[in-house]
Design an enzyme around this catalytic site. Sequence first.
Site, PDB file in Angstrom:
ATOM      1  N   GLU B  35     -39.242 135.879 104.446  1.00  0.00           N
ATOM      2  CA  GLU B  35     -40.000 134.776 103.843  1.00  0.00           C
ATOM      3  C   GLU B  35     -40.634 135.169 102.513  1.00  0.00           C
ATOM      4  O   GLU B  35     -40.733 134.342 101.599  1.00  0.00           O
ATOM      5  CB  GLU B  35     -41.062 134.286 104.831  1.00  0.00           C
ATOM      6  CG  GLU B  35     -40.508 133.856 106.196  1.00  0.00           C
ATOM      7  CD  GLU B  35     -39.631 132.604 106.127  1.00  0.00           C
ATOM      8  OE1 GLU B  35     -39.544 131.988 105.046  1.00  0.00           O
ATOM      9  OE2 GLU B  35     -39.025 132.248 107.155  1.00  0.00           O
ATOM     10  N   GLU B  64     -42.227 128.521 102.166  1.00  0.00           N
ATOM     11  CA  GLU B  64     -41.883 129.879 102.603  1.00  0.00           C
ATOM     12  C   GLU B  64     -43.143 130.719 102.818  1.00  0.00           C
ATOM     13  O   GLU B  64     -43.191 131.555 103.726  1.00  0.00           O
ATOM     14  CB  GLU B  64     -40.958 130.568 101.601  1.00  0.00           C
ATOM     15  CG  GLU B  64     -39.667 129.820 101.264  1.00  0.00           C
ATOM     16  CD  GLU B  64     -38.733 129.601 102.443  1.00  0.00           C
ATOM     17  OE1 GLU B  64     -39.044 130.036 103.557  1.00  0.00           O
ATOM     18  OE2 GLU B  64     -37.669 128.989 102.238  1.00  0.00           O
ATOM     19  N   HIS B  67     -44.392 129.955 106.124  1.00  0.00           N
ATOM     20  CA  HIS B  67     -43.598 130.649 107.140  1.00  0.00           C
ATOM     21  C   HIS B  67     -44.012 132.120 107.235  1.00  0.00           C
ATOM     22  O   HIS B  67     -44.073 132.698 108.321  1.00  0.00           O
ATOM     23  CB  HIS B  67     -42.105 130.559 106.817  1.00  0.00           C
ATOM     24  CG  HIS B  67     -41.579 129.156 106.851  1.00  0.00           C
ATOM     25  ND1 HIS B  67     -40.315 128.835 106.422  1.00  0.00           N
ATOM     26  CD2 HIS B  67     -42.145 127.998 107.248  1.00  0.00           C
ATOM     27  CE1 HIS B  67     -40.129 127.526 106.566  1.00  0.00           C
ATOM     28  NE2 HIS B  67     -41.224 127.000 107.062  1.00  0.00           N
ATOM     29  N   GLU B 135     -30.817 131.203 102.586  1.00  0.00           N
ATOM     30  CA  GLU B 135     -31.230 130.359 103.710  1.00  0.00           C
ATOM     31  C   GLU B 135     -30.312 130.587 104.912  1.00  0.00           C
ATOM     32  O   GLU B 135     -30.779 130.656 106.053  1.00  0.00           O
ATOM     33  CB  GLU B 135     -31.210 128.878 103.312  1.00  0.00           C
ATOM     34  CG  GLU B 135     -32.240 128.500 102.251  1.00  0.00           C
ATOM     35  CD  GLU B 135     -33.689 128.548 102.754  1.00  0.00           C
ATOM     36  OE1 GLU B 135     -33.893 128.452 103.976  1.00  0.00           O
ATOM     37  OE2 GLU B 135     -34.592 128.693 101.924  1.00  0.00           O
ATOM     38  N   GLU B 165     -34.683 126.614 107.939  1.00  0.00           N
ATOM     39  CA  GLU B 165     -33.648 127.241 107.108  1.00  0.00           C
ATOM     40  C   GLU B 165     -32.454 126.304 106.986  1.00  0.00           C
ATOM     41  O   GLU B 165     -31.857 126.172 105.915  1.00  0.00           O
ATOM     42  CB  GLU B 165     -33.187 128.572 107.716  1.00  0.00           C
ATOM     43  CG  GLU B 165     -34.285 129.546 108.094  1.00  0.00           C
ATOM     44  CD  GLU B 165     -35.067 130.079 106.911  1.00  0.00           C
ATOM     45  OE1 GLU B 165     -34.557 130.012 105.777  1.00  0.00           O
ATOM     46  OE2 GLU B 165     -36.198 130.546 107.111  1.00  0.00           O
ATOM     47  N   HIS B 168     -33.470 123.570 104.536  1.00  0.00           N
ATOM     48  CA  HIS B 168     -33.571 124.057 103.150  1.00  0.00           C
ATOM     49  C   HIS B 168     -32.186 124.296 102.530  1.00  0.00           C
ATOM     50  O   HIS B 168     -31.976 123.996 101.357  1.00  0.00           O
ATOM     51  CB  HIS B 168     -34.377 125.359 103.099  1.00  0.00           C
ATOM     52  CG  HIS B 168     -35.834 125.152 103.368  1.00  0.00           C
ATOM     53  ND1 HIS B 168     -36.708 126.189 103.558  1.00  0.00           N
ATOM     54  CD2 HIS B 168     -36.577 124.028 103.478  1.00  0.00           C
ATOM     55  CE1 HIS B 168     -37.926 125.708 103.771  1.00  0.00           C
ATOM     56  NE2 HIS B 168     -37.865 124.397 103.740  1.00  0.00           N
TER      57      HIS B 168
END
Lengths: 72, 189
Positions: B35, B64, B67, B135, B165, B168
Site C-alpha cells: 500500500e 491506498e 489501506h 493492482e 484492488e 482500482h
Amino acid sequence: MDAQWRTYTPWRSPFDPCPPREQRAYIVPPNQFIQTQPRGLRQFAPREALRRGTLWPDLYSPYDTAGRGAQP
Amino acid sequence: MWIYEKKLQYPVRVSKCDPKMAKYLIEQYGGADGELAAALRYLNQRYTIPDKVIGLLTDIGTEEFAHLEMIATMVYKLTKDATPEQLREAGLGDHYADHSFALFYHNAAGNPFTVTYIQAKGDPIADLYEDIAAEEKARATYQWLIDMTDDPDLQDSLKFLREREVVHALRFREAVEMLKEHQDSRHPY
C-alpha cells in the site's frame, strides 16, 4: 499531425514562474487498439518490414517527433 | 491537502492470536506492491499526466493510505501483546532486534522498503499500465495472505482490501481508454 499523438493543455496558474509551454503531447501506439491481432492484415514489402520492425502497417508506430504538435 | 477522519476505511478485527501472520501481512505494508508503494506511485504521477485523470490518481492514492492504515492495525494487533520469546518463535526475532514492537516498512522477507519499487516514466500510457499491473499483483498478494490464515475476521478485512484492488485496476483501465480517445479541443487535427 500524426494520428497517434494526443495533446493536452495542463492547467496554468497566474503565478507560474516560467513562460508557459502550453501544450503537452503523448503518444498512443497502435497496440492499444488491438486485443488479438486479426488474420490477414495488410503487409509491408519484406524489405520495408525489416526496416520498420514489423510486417504490418497497422502495428507500425513511427514516433515521428515532427508530427507530435507539442513537446512531451 | 488532506482531511483526516479518525477511523478506518473498513473495520479491522483480528480474533486469532497469530503473531506469525504479522510477518506475512507486512508484505502489504512495505513490499514492492504494498500500500505504501501504491500511494507514493499514484500521487507522484499526478503532475505529469493529462488533467482528466489527475483526480483519479488523487482519489486512489489517498485510498491506498487508508489501506496502509488497515494493514498497520492488523500487524499491531497481532504483535502488541506478544513477548520477545513469542516473536522469536513467530520468526520475528530479527524484527524485534532491530525495531522492538515498532512497525517498519519492509517486506515479508525483511527487505527494507525502497523507492526503486516504483517508477514514473512520464509517458501516460506506460505509467497507467504500471498502475494496473501493481493492482493485479496486490490482488494476488491478498489472495495468498487470505490463504495463509484461518481467522475469519482477518480474512474478512483482507477480502475487502482484495476487492478494492479489483476495482482500482478497472478504474485505471478506464483511464487508459480516456487517454486513448482524448484530443485537446483547442487543437483538433
